[in-house]
Design an enzyme around this catalytic site. Structure first.
Site, PDB file in Angstrom:
ATOM      1  N   CYS A 147     -35.529  22.813   5.408  1.00  0.00           N
ATOM      2  CA  CYS A 147     -34.725  23.425   6.470  1.00  0.00           C
ATOM      3  C   CYS A 147     -35.492  24.624   7.055  1.00  0.00           C
ATOM      4  O   CYS A 147     -36.536  24.445   7.679  1.00  0.00           O
ATOM      5  CB  CYS A 147     -33.365  23.809   5.904  1.00  0.00           C
ATOM      6  N   ASP A 187     -29.344  13.843  11.531  1.00  0.00           N
ATOM      7  CA  ASP A 187     -29.377  15.295  11.404  1.00  0.00           C
ATOM      8  C   ASP A 187     -28.758  15.914  12.656  1.00  0.00           C
ATOM      9  O   ASP A 187     -29.254  15.697  13.769  1.00  0.00           O
ATOM     10  CB  ASP A 187     -30.826  15.757  11.242  1.00  0.00           C
ATOM     11  N   HIS A 216     -28.915  16.156   7.371  1.00  0.00           N
ATOM     12  CA  HIS A 216     -29.700  17.343   7.060  1.00  0.00           C
ATOM     13  C   HIS A 216     -29.538  17.746   5.589  1.00  0.00           C
ATOM     14  O   HIS A 216     -28.433  17.829   5.078  1.00  0.00           O
ATOM     15  CB  HIS A 216     -29.214  18.488   7.959  1.00  0.00           C
TER      16      HIS A 216
END
Length: 243
Positions: A132, A177, A210
């Site tokens: 991330c 995502d 994600h």
């Protein structure tokens, strides 16, 4: 961002109940989590945390997993004492929070960590992975830092479209995502194809969201488990190839 009300869908509802097998150390002005394999090695991996910081059990689990594969691992506090994001925080304040934690402004800390790995741990071949926020940081380091061997960027927001990677880089993305549109992934691939001189790989994992490689528990559902395991295996294989 794709979702302005919640610009990063990281969710630690699936936080591991995990204590870690390494130890916390002080590296100059940086706190860090370090784990070493039982056998001596000159191979190391820097693990860059997500917005939830260097103490998140999920990230330490990933560091320890790399150690079981023969690497010295270190997960430094790249926020350098600033508070990590908390699930209870107001997402409306996320943009302001992020301004003081720029993933492209970690060069000083990266150099400190590299020095520690070389001088205190005997590391000669060093790679980096990140999740991330840390995935974006990896991309930055692959463009700027000559002392690393390779990197794996896991669902890092694409902030840099330069094609001048210095080292082989593996980009892991999730098909679903909410933060990283597939159009951006396609644009990144196009830029890399144009003139990138080193090896790279961009892989999109079907149906995943994600944070899937380090966030979810393996037993959420059988379909996710397969891709979580595949992502972890791919990451390790890439590191093994270039470190």
């Amino acid at each position: 961002m794709a979702n302005e009300s919640r610009p990063c869908p990281c969710d630690i509802g699936d936080k591991f109940d995990y204590g870690g097998r390494g130890q916390e150390v002080q590296v100059e002005h940086i706190k860090a989590y370090v784990c070493k394999p039982s056998a001596n090695t000159d191979k190391a991996v820097i693990v860059i945390h997500d917005i939830f910081g260097w103490q998140l059990p999920n990230t330490r689990y990933m560091a320890d997993m790399l150690t079981t594969n023969g690497y010295i691992t270190i997960c430094p506090d790249f926020f350098v004492g600033q508070e990590a994001w908390k699930p209870s925080n107001d997402w409306a304040s996320f943009s302001d929070w992020l301004k003081t934690r720029d993933a492209s402004k970690i060069d000083k800390e990266a150099d400190v960590v590299l020095k520690y790995l070389r001088e205190q741990c005997g590391a000669k071949k060093i790679g980096v992975i990140g999740f991330c926020w840390g995935g974006a940081a990896v991309h930055h380091l692959m463009l700027k830092n000559p002392h690393l061997k390779t990197g794996v960027s896991l669902y890092g927001v694409i902030s840099f479209f330069e094609d001048s990677l210095l080292h082989p880089t593996f980009f892991i993305f999730a098909e679903k995502d909410d933060v990283i549109p597939l159009e951006q992934v396609t644009l990144l691939e196009q830029k890399l194809k144009q003139s990138c001189k080193v090896d790279y790989k961009v892989k999109i994992y079907p149906g995943q969201t994600h944070g899937f490689v380090h966030r979810k528990r393996e037993d959420i559902n059988p379909q996710d488990k397969l891709y979580i395991e595949e992502g972890r295996k791919d990451m390790i294989n890439w590191l093994n190839k270039y470190i």
